[in-house]
Write an enzyme that holds these catalytic residues in place. Structure first.
Site, PDB file in Angstrom:
ATOM      1  N   ASP A 214     -50.397  -8.168 -21.069  1.00 19.86           N
ATOM      2  CA  ASP A 214     -50.450  -6.729 -20.915  1.00 19.86           C
ATOM      3  C   ASP A 214     -49.034  -6.157 -20.810  1.00 19.86           C
ATOM      4  OD1 ASP A 214     -52.150  -4.322 -20.323  1.00 19.86           O
ATOM      5  OD2 ASP A 214     -51.027  -4.370 -18.442  1.00 19.86           O
ATOM      6  N   GLU A 273     -49.014  -7.525 -26.014  1.00 19.27           N
ATOM      7  CA  GLU A 273     -49.216  -6.093 -26.184  1.00 19.27           C
ATOM      8  C   GLU A 273     -47.845  -5.460 -25.995  1.00 19.27           C
ATOM      9  OE1 GLU A 273     -51.547  -2.249 -24.256  1.00 19.27           O
ATOM     10  OE2 GLU A 273     -50.610  -3.772 -22.987  1.00 19.27           O
TER      11      GLU A 273
END
Length: 556
Positions: A214, A273
């Protein structure tokens, strides 16, 4: 044929499974609820492993399932090495992994390294320890400004809106790029780095095959005094030296992680990401010495438009070739409006905004959106993507053709992006996180025995998995057949564009002879004799209908 695009393929063994995988994202709290408390859980996923196997995917990616106060849908993690008690136990997790592995499905889990929950033991220790403590040094604490320190250290704004600083009882301020409940970690601290290595080993030892990282571009920071103002910060280039975003030194972290990944046989995989400024910057995350793969989100802000798709495909395959990685294809995920809805709305025309705001402002699903066109285009775009070299990430429910759910009142909403605004427009992300419909009747459409944590609209009945499984023309049936055939289509990581004579029609071939044709326009595209070899999609009178994709098998 012209414009061949080739990515050199590594050894075809267990270590390279991720290069052309079809990965299915599960948002655990909205997938399936086994205990009837209204929240999806790990046993719920276990109960649906045959569905996942029948779908034909290669891996699942689980969004966070860790202990969390749900200030940000689970991305506020209180313990990185446990399962939220509302979602199950570590034993449940182990059973799920074993069941998926038995069916040949690998497991990828979300790691959230930029910030913890404010309920994490470290942050609670930092609050109790006070100024100048070693515990506070794991996070980013600063004194305030103004005569009494009552003003935040800077005027920076968080992603979810409001100040990026929050004050604690003794008067110091801590930094949070996201929600107040998500304090940023200090990645210059050796304990922080070592603890995440422990976490990666913990899940790898339990059989996890890979990790989705993330906000991988935001970990390391340079907060040397004096700190810039918001205007000065926004004006700085994101060239590797920005104080907060995409710093070159973040790759020192991922080099450490890669050594952990490579200590396993087969090596564990990772995908970043990373919302960064250029393809060259993104390539750093996809290097073999780092995470190995990085998401490209270009199609999330593209219209249903042939030239845009061709440019994005060509550019991203070239980037993959340059890094030795493989690219990723994404049309929907837990952060964006579902693509069946996006494609039924007016074009973005280059604007990187969530269209859900415009849709609901127009009155909801009955106005401002062409539902049939959106689904037709979504099916066509998905078939195009599944024919491409590289890995494809599918988001739960898109295989049912689900639309974004607008019928959620302000009182029912959960997403901090809705309440706090920031970089997300209008409705936030709850509309794509509504629990899935498994049956066309019954409590919460088969999601669980006692309702769902977000309201499901009545129209979910026609999109339920049981109804679609019985219909050979359904979106679910299309996905199943496409994923089955994809195993034959995916060979060498290469495509050759075939010129069609029309700007609104894309056609390419793979090295083993498979062809994919997507008609982005309204007028049919004539296939001629090739229509006899169409194995997926409908060719009508030897032509590809408008807003449709077909797959053509190789000649015998």
């Amino acid at each position: 044929m012209t414009d061949a695009v080739l990515v050199e393929t590594r050894t075809d063994d267990a270590a390279a499974w991720w290069r052309q995988a079809a990965v299915y994202q599960i948002y655990p709290r909205s997938f399936a609820d086994a205990n009837g408390d209204g929240i999806g859980d790990i046993p719920g996923i276990l109960s649906r492993v045959d569905y996942l196997a029948d779908l034909g995917i290669d891996a699942v990616w689980l969004s966070p399932f860790y202990p969390s106060a749900l200030a940000d849908g689970g991305y506020d993690v209180a313990d990185y090495r446990d399962v939220d008690p509302r979602l199950g136990t570590l034993a449940d997790f182990d059973a799920m992994v074993a069941a998926l592995h038995e069916r040949g499905i690998r497991v990828v889990v979300d790691i959230v390294p930029n910030h913890t929950s404010d309920l994490h033991a470290w942050f609670q220790e930092a609050l109790a320890a006070g100024r100048g403590s070693a515990a506070r040094d794991r996070y980013i604490f600063r004194e305030g400004t103004g005569p009494d320190g009552s003003e935040p250290p800077t005027d920076w704004v968080s992603v979810f809106g409001g100040s990026a600083w929050d004050r604690v009882e003794d008067g110091q301020w801590y930094f949070h790029n996201f929600a107040t409940e998500q304090p940023d970690l200090n990645w210059a601290h050796p304990e922080v780095r070592e603890d995440f290595l422990t976490t990666l080993r913990f899940w790898s030892d339990r059989g996890v095959d890979g990790f989705r990282i993330d906000v991988a571009h935001m970990l390391t920071k340079d907060l040397t005094e004096p700190l810039p103002s918001r205007a000065e910060l926004d004006a700085l280039p994101q060239d590797g030296n920005h104080p907060l975003i995409d710093r070159d030194d973040v790759h020192e972290v991922y080099a450490e992680w890669r050594r952990v990944f490579d200590s396993y046989d087969p090596p564990r995989t990772a995908v970043a990401e990373a919302w960064v400024s250029t393809p060259e910057r993104r390539a750093k995350y996809a290097s073999a010495e780092g995470l190995g793969q990085a998401f490209n989100f270009d199609l999330l802000v593209a219209d249903f438009d042939a030239p845009q798709f061709r440019t994005i495909i060509t550019d991203n395959l070239a980037q993959a070739e340059a890094t030795g990685s493989s690219t990723t294809w994404v049309l929907s995920n837990h952060d964006v409006t579902r693509h069946a809805t996006r494609y039924g709305l007016p074009p973005l025309d280059g604007r990187a905004v969530k269209q859900g705001t415009e849709w609901v402002a127009a009155g909801g699903p009955a106005e401002g959106i062409d539902v049939a066109q959106g689904l037709r285009r979504a099916r066509a775009a998905t078939l195009l993507l599944l024919g491409l070299p590289g890995s494809t990430y599918l988001y739960q429910g898109e295989e049912l053709g689900l639309q974004e759910v607008a019928e959620i009142t302000p009182e029912q909403r959960q997403d901090p992006a809705f309440f706090r605004g920031g970089e997300f427009d209008g409705l936030g992300r709850d509309g794509c996180r509504v629990p899935l419909p498994w049956t066309s009747s019954g409590p919460s459409f088969g999601f669980g025995a006692n309702g769902a944590h977000l309201p499901q609209p009545s129209w979910f009945a026609e999109f339920a998995a049981d109804a679609e499984a019985a219909d050979p023309s359904s979106t679910l049936s299309l996905y199943r057949e496409a994923l089955r055939l994809r195993r034959e289509l995916q060979a060498e990581e290469r495509l050759d564009w075939i010129e069609t004579g029309r700007a609104d029609v894309l056609r390419f071939s793979r090295p083993n002879g498979w062809q994919v044709v997507t008609n982005f326009g309204a007028e049919p595209f004539e296939l001629g004799a090739d229509a006899d070899r169409v194995v997926l999609g409908a060719a009508v009178d030897s032509a590809v209908p408008g807003e449709s994709t077909v797959w053509i098998a190789p000649t015998a």
